[in-house]
Design a protein around this motif. Sequence first.
Motif, short mmCIF file in Angstrom:
data_model
loop_
_atom_site.label_atom_id
_atom_site.label_comp_id
_atom_site.label_asym_id
_atom_site.label_seq_id
_atom_site.Cartn_x
_atom_site.Cartn_y
_atom_site.Cartn_z
N ARG A 119 0.62 -1.29 0.59
CA ARG A 119 0.10 -0.14 0.02
C ARG A 119 0.52 1.42 0.25
N MET A 120 0.10 2.38 -0.85
CA MET A 120 0.68 3.89 -0.49
C MET A 120 0.40 4.74 -0.05
N ALA A 121 0.72 5.74 1.10
CA ALA A 121 -0.10 6.96 0.87
C ALA A 121 0.34 8.29 0.96
N VAL A 122 -1.06 8.35 0.10
CA VAL A 122 -0.36 9.67 -0.86
C VAL A 122 -1.21 10.62 -0.72
N PRO A 123 -0.98 11.79 -1.06
CA PRO A 123 -1.80 13.49 0.01
C PRO A 123 -2.59 12.98 -1.34
N VAL A 124 -4.24 13.48 -1.09
CA VAL A 124 -5.02 13.16 -2.57
C VAL A 124 -4.76 15.15 -3.42
N THR A 125 -3.87 15.65 -2.66
CA THR A 125 -2.67 16.67 -4.41
C THR A 125 -2.03 16.23 -4.84
N ALA A 126 -1.39 14.64 -4.46
CA ALA A 126 -0.17 14.53 -5.33
C ALA A 126 -0.84 14.15 -6.69
N HIS A 127 0.67 13.51 -7.33
CA HIS A 127 0.07 13.62 -8.92
C HIS A 127 -0.59 12.20 -9.30
N ALA A 145 -5.80 13.05 3.39
CA ALA A 145 -6.38 14.25 3.88
C ALA A 145 -5.05 15.73 3.94
N VAL A 146 -5.75 17.03 3.24
CA VAL A 146 -4.65 17.84 3.24
C VAL A 146 -5.84 19.24 3.95
N ASP A 147 -5.01 20.11 4.15
CA ASP A 147 -5.58 21.52 5.20
C ASP A 147 -5.92 22.01 4.53
N PRO A 148 -8.16 22.25 4.30
CA PRO A 148 -7.95 23.27 3.64
C PRO A 148 -7.76 24.32 3.48
N TYR A 366 -11.82 18.77 -6.51
CA TYR A 366 -12.17 17.29 -5.40
C TYR A 366 -11.67 17.49 -4.36
N ALA A 367 -12.08 16.55 -3.32
CA ALA A 367 -11.86 17.02 -1.72
C ALA A 367 -11.82 17.40 -1.59
N GLY A 368 -13.43 18.86 -1.38
CA GLY A 368 -13.47 19.71 -0.88
C GLY A 368 -12.47 21.12 -1.65
N LEU A 457 -19.26 15.40 -11.92
CA LEU A 457 -19.27 13.84 -12.02
C LEU A 457 -18.81 12.95 -10.85
N PRO A 458 -18.53 12.57 -9.90
CA PRO A 458 -16.87 11.19 -9.08
C PRO A 458 -16.44 11.54 -10.10
#
Length: 475
Positions: A119-127, A145-148, A366-368, A457-458
Amino acid sequence: MLADHGRPVDELLAELDRLRRGDLAVRGGTVTAYVYDTGRPEVHEAAARAYLAMLEVNTLDPTAFPSVVAMEKQVVGAVAGLLGGGPDTPGIFTAGGTESIMLAVKAARDARPVGGRPRMAVPVTAHPAFHKAAHYLGLAVDPVAVDPVTFRADPAAAAAAVTPDTVLVVVSAPSYPQGVVDPVPQIAAMAAGRGVPCHVDACVGGWLLPWLAEAGAAVPPFDLSVPGVTSISCDLHKFGYAPKGASVVLFADPAMRRAAYFASAAWPGYTVINATVQSSKSAGPLGGAWATLGALGRDGYRELARDTLAATRRLVDGIGRIPGLRVLGEPDASLVAFAGDGGLDVFVLADEARRRGWFLQPQLSYAGIPANLHVTVTGVTLAGVEEMLAAIAAAAAAARERGPAPVPDGLAEALATMDLSAVDDATFAALAASVGVDLGGGGQPEMAVVNAVLDALPAVTREAILVRFLSVLYG
């Protein structure tokens, strides 16, 4: 189709010019994504000549072409020297950021076998290259998650995402969407404490942030000098200004680089040992990168960074003064994203800006994080930054007057529930035409409606539609 007889060279080149008439410009700074311009024609000419000189050299067998080894050592050494490494820091020259990331993920997977699915832990803003690597290499992705407000990866969320089967923790320097650097020291230290490698994706910032720091920017620590960082990727075809096809991935440990390699002796043919995903490939990009670094030198990159920093600050300030627009976060690099407030549709703004000769890159929500437009500021931007701001202001006023993109009623809902696998390419092309997109017409179509539909869309449905879009485009 292939002609029966060869055509005159002049005729072929004239047709090439004709085919490129609809392309975005690669020089001048009016295209704020995909291309990187120094504004120095002599540098690009040197790179082109070196690229051509190495065009037919095959990097498949470095013992056959020792120039490849010599040039790669010099290029990798230059990157290592800028990113916290030393003269013996191991690295690999690759065809781009995605390949660099692919190798970093492979190395982490193979260097740290786990009992379950890696598994990888990947920020939602990562490429998305990390999702691509996971798809190809059989890993699972755990989003972080990233800081909003700051859009930086949350260290606590990163720690919570690590499991006994985690083989890699990812951070960005900077993340592309908002140009901010994740808290690398905190997350890398956490990963090291769990015995997990930490990769810094500095594909866009690796050859920019150090020069911005020299120009006076406050750049957070992010490179191999940070304890716990085990690998880092850096694209030279971005702010290194080399021709496309030039990236480097560095490793803190030679054993990790060896884990990125592939070798096979399970056949009776020539010896197969590959440093990259590709086997045969031209050494042209390596030659182009080597020449670009040599032509600019440290002084050249310092000057470009000073201009880039000045242009970025002026752009951020100027966008903040345009009614209805706001910059997202506080960029650490020269990547600026801005969103619209109220009735200002940024997708319409992008189309209006294109009418005025400027390409601004749309980014879906995306993601808020709201839908926004992205600008990559390069060395040539400063000369035209006031003109760009004027175009953005005019486009914003026009977009406010036009109102939001008119999405046909029920279309987003229908697409979200449609089985796209059952729709053939002709039907999909007709569906695109119904919202004003002619996939066979060439040129640069207006995209506001398309982006508005995608934005509703999702992500999984967006992906399915984009695959069909590409299938029709090349069909």
